[in-house]
Motif scaffolding. Structure first.
Motif, PDB file in Angstrom:
ATOM      1  N   GLY A  39       0.804  -1.225   0.000  1.00 47.51           N
ATOM      2  CA  GLY A  39       0.000   0.000   0.000  1.00 47.51           C
ATOM      3  C   GLY A  39       0.831   1.267   0.000  1.00 47.51           C
ATOM      4  N   THR A  40       2.113   1.169  -0.332  1.00 45.55           N
ATOM      5  CA  THR A  40       2.987   2.350  -0.366  1.00 45.55           C
ATOM      6  C   THR A  40       3.374   2.720  -1.788  1.00 45.55           C
ATOM      7  OG1 THR A  40       4.957   0.979  -0.082  1.00 45.55           O
ATOM      8  CG2 THR A  40       3.932   1.870   1.912  1.00 45.55           C
ATOM      9  N   TYR A  41       2.715   2.139  -2.762  1.00 42.12           N
ATOM     10  CA  TYR A  41       3.031   2.417  -4.163  1.00 42.12           C
ATOM     11  C   TYR A  41       2.702   3.864  -4.479  1.00 42.12           C
ATOM     12  CZ  TYR A  41       3.289   1.681  -9.206  1.00 42.12           C
ATOM     13  OH  TYR A  41       3.642   1.738 -10.530  1.00 42.12           O
ATOM     14  N   GLY A  42       3.623   4.544  -5.124  1.00 47.54           N
ATOM     15  CA  GLY A  42       3.387   5.926  -5.518  1.00 47.54           C
ATOM     16  C   GLY A  42       3.907   6.954  -4.537  1.00 47.54           C
ATOM     17  N   VAL A  43       4.508   6.520  -3.431  1.00 45.81           N
ATOM     18  CA  VAL A  43       5.078   7.443  -2.456  1.00 45.81           C
ATOM     19  C   VAL A  43       6.540   7.682  -2.822  1.00 45.81           C
ATOM     20  CG1 VAL A  43       5.612   7.816  -0.020  1.00 45.81           C
ATOM     21  CG2 VAL A  43       3.535   6.586  -0.665  1.00 45.81           C
ATOM     22  N   CYS A  44       6.926   8.941  -2.965  1.00 45.04           N
ATOM     23  CA  CYS A  44       8.313   9.288  -3.279  1.00 45.04           C
ATOM     24  C   CYS A  44       9.208   8.863  -2.119  1.00 45.04           C
ATOM     25  CB  CYS A  44       8.438  10.786  -3.529  1.00 45.04           C
ATOM     26  SG  CYS A  44      10.132  11.330  -3.875  1.00 45.04           S
ATOM     27  N   GLU A  45      10.275   8.152  -2.420  1.00 44.13           N
ATOM     28  CA  GLU A  45      11.177   7.676  -1.380  1.00 44.13           C
ATOM     29  C   GLU A  45      12.043   8.789  -0.802  1.00 44.13           C
ATOM     30  OE1 GLU A  45      13.354   4.386  -3.042  1.00 44.13           O
ATOM     31  OE2 GLU A  45      11.680   3.003  -2.712  1.00 44.13           O
ATOM     32  N   SER A  46      12.049   9.941  -1.432  1.00 47.18           N
ATOM     33  CA  SER A  46      12.861  11.042  -0.939  1.00 47.18           C
ATOM     34  C   SER A  46      12.038  12.021  -0.097  1.00 47.18           C
ATOM     35  CB  SER A  46      13.495  11.776  -2.116  1.00 47.18           C
ATOM     36  OG  SER A  46      14.279  12.848  -1.669  1.00 47.18           O
ATOM     37  N   CYS A  47      10.931  12.508  -0.663  1.00 45.35           N
ATOM     38  CA  CYS A  47      10.172  13.549   0.043  1.00 45.35           C
ATOM     39  C   CYS A  47       8.867  13.040   0.654  1.00 45.35           C
ATOM     40  CB  CYS A  47       9.882  14.717  -0.902  1.00 45.35           C
ATOM     41  SG  CYS A  47       8.752  14.313  -2.252  1.00 45.35           S
ATOM     42  N   GLY A  48       8.416  11.864   0.276  1.00 40.47           N
ATOM     43  CA  GLY A  48       7.188  11.317   0.833  1.00 40.47           C
ATOM     44  C   GLY A  48       5.920  11.796   0.143  1.00 40.47           C
ATOM     45  N   GLU A  49       6.051  12.647  -0.855  1.00 37.84           N
ATOM     46  CA  GLU A  49       4.889  13.119  -1.617  1.00 37.84           C
ATOM     47  C   GLU A  49       4.549  12.095  -2.700  1.00 37.84           C
ATOM     48  OE1 GLU A  49       3.108  15.924  -0.977  1.00 37.84           O
ATOM     49  OE2 GLU A  49       4.377  16.149   0.787  1.00 37.84           O
ATOM     50  N   GLY A  50       3.533  12.373  -3.480  1.00 40.08           N
ATOM     51  CA  GLY A  50       3.133  11.481  -4.560  1.00 40.08           C
ATOM     52  C   GLY A  50       4.095  11.529  -5.726  1.00 40.08           C
ATOM     53  N   VAL A  51       4.427  10.355  -6.265  1.00 41.00           N
ATOM     54  CA  VAL A  51       5.297  10.274  -7.436  1.00 41.00           C
ATOM     55  C   VAL A  51       4.557  10.811  -8.649  1.00 41.00           C
ATOM     56  CG1 VAL A  51       6.460   8.662  -9.018  1.00 41.00           C
ATOM     57  CG2 VAL A  51       6.659   8.352  -6.549  1.00 41.00           C
ATOM     58  N   GLY A  52       3.298  10.527  -8.717  1.00 42.26           N
ATOM     59  CA  GLY A  52       2.486  10.975  -9.848  1.00 42.26           C
ATOM     60  C   GLY A  52       1.917   9.786 -10.581  1.00 42.26           C
ATOM     61  N   LYS A  53       0.631   9.789 -10.699  1.00 43.50           N
ATOM     62  CA  LYS A  53      -0.076   8.680 -11.332  1.00 43.50           C
ATOM     63  C   LYS A  53       0.355   8.536 -12.794  1.00 43.50           C
ATOM     64  CE  LYS A  53      -4.860   7.387 -12.186  1.00 43.50           C
ATOM     65  NZ  LYS A  53      -6.236   7.800 -11.922  1.00 43.50           N
TER      66      LYS A  53
END
Length: 186
Positions: free
Chosen positions: A150-164
């Motif tokens: 359930g962590t798909y799409g979370v930026c590993e650097s800033c924690g924001e959305g990677v973008g759909k």
């Protein structure tokens, strides 16, 4: 002398042949077939059905993007599973080709410097292909694990959305556009 002392002191028990016979079963380890790591196999990964989950709304998206739907996640997951299957087959065949090249690594009797250099180049090229395929396999498996967690799409650097949209084009992405640009500038 006790009976145990007599049995060990008898000439038959102390002969070299008797010692070897006693040690032989213990000295032979169970023969294992020479198999490769999981990359050597190429089974079809069973497709999981994506059930409608309440946590789809919790998957981050960038501002202005619609939330993930179960069908979109199922499509991304299916693509990743197909990619994992393909990469496992690629790694297995590249490992085989690399093994053949390494077996023939010695210089032949009629080889000149150009032949030796050509063999070295081919071997290094095959090693590069194997390493790239393994890296992509690991990235794809990590993306599948993030979907399951359930962590798909979370930026590993800033924690924001990677973008759909970014994930639909490149489903192995782990950084948002801004963090990826920062990383590439370094």
């Amino acid at each position: 002398m006790s009976t145990t002392a007599r049995t060990t002191a008898t000439p038959a028990a102390s002969s070299p042949a008797a010692k070897t016979a006693k040690k032989a079963p213990a000295a032979k380890p169970a023969a294992r077939p020479a198999t490769k790591a999981p990359a050597a196999r190429a089974p079809r990964t069973p497709a999981r059905t994506v059930k409608p989950r309440a946590d789809l709304e919790s998957l981050p998206v960038r501002p202005g993007e619609d939330p993930w739907t179960a069908e979109e996640i199922a499509e991304v997951e299916g693509d990743l599973r197909a990619e994992v299957d393909r990469l496992r087959a690629d790694v297995a065949s590249a490992d085989q080709a690399l093994g053949d090249l390494l077996r023939d690594a010695g210089t032949g009797a009629g080889d000149d410097q150009a032949d030796t250099s050509s063999k070295n180049f081919e071997r290094e090229h095959e090693m590069s292909i194997v390493n790239n395929a393994r890296d992509m396999l690991v990235q794809s498996e990590r993306a599948l694990a993030r979907i399951a967690a359930g962590t798909y799409g979370v930026c590993e650097s800033c924690g924001e959305g990677v973008g759909k949209a970014r994930l639909q084009v490149f489903p192995r992405a782990t950084l948002c556009k801004d963090c990826k640009e920062k990383q590439e500038r370094r």
